[in-house]
Design an enzyme around this catalytic site. Structure first.
Site, mmCIF file in Angstrom:
data_model
loop_
_atom_site.group_PDB
_atom_site.id
_atom_site.type_symbol
_atom_site.label_atom_id
_atom_site.label_comp_id
_atom_site.label_asym_id
_atom_site.label_seq_id
_atom_site.Cartn_x
_atom_site.Cartn_y
_atom_site.Cartn_z
ATOM 1 N NE ARG A 18 -2.142 -1.302 3.476
ATOM 2 C CZ ARG A 18 -2.469 -0.946 4.707
ATOM 3 N NH1 ARG A 18 -3.586 -0.290 4.952
ATOM 4 N NH2 ARG A 18 -1.690 -1.254 5.721
ATOM 5 C CG ASN A 36 -3.933 -4.353 3.326
ATOM 6 O OD1 ASN A 36 -3.344 -4.326 2.255
ATOM 7 N ND2 ASN A 36 -3.301 -4.298 4.479
#
Length: 90
Positions: A18, A36
């Protein structure tokens, strides 16, 4: 504005995916978000020119050094909404 929705599969959680995605998007001046998913995948949405999104997608297939991307599912659409700076969402 072209917008890409993607689900990145493989070993993509717990490997800085990320943060890497957010840094890459900021470098490319894309807007959007990354998060996520509960199934171990990473979901994202990015807006920019089609050429920028194509380059971004190509880089997503590689990911950061510890990631092992096995598949990237993508969908494109046109969007009038401005998403602001690219960000990591929870």
């Amino acid at each position: 504005m072209p917008t890409m929705h993607a689900v990145v599969k493989g070993k993509v959680q717990g490997v800085w995916f990320r943060a890497w995605t957010s840094d890459l998007a900021a470098e490319m001046k894309l807007s959007g978000w990354v998060r996520n998913m509960s199934d171990g995948n990473v979901e994202l949405e990015a807006s920019g020119s089609r050429d920028e999104l194509d380059e971004f997608l190509e880089r997503l297939h590689d990911g950061p050094p510890l990631a092992r991307v096995t598949e990237v599912e993508t969908q494109y659409r046109e969007s009038d909404a401005h998403q602001g700076a690219f960000r990591v969402v929870r």
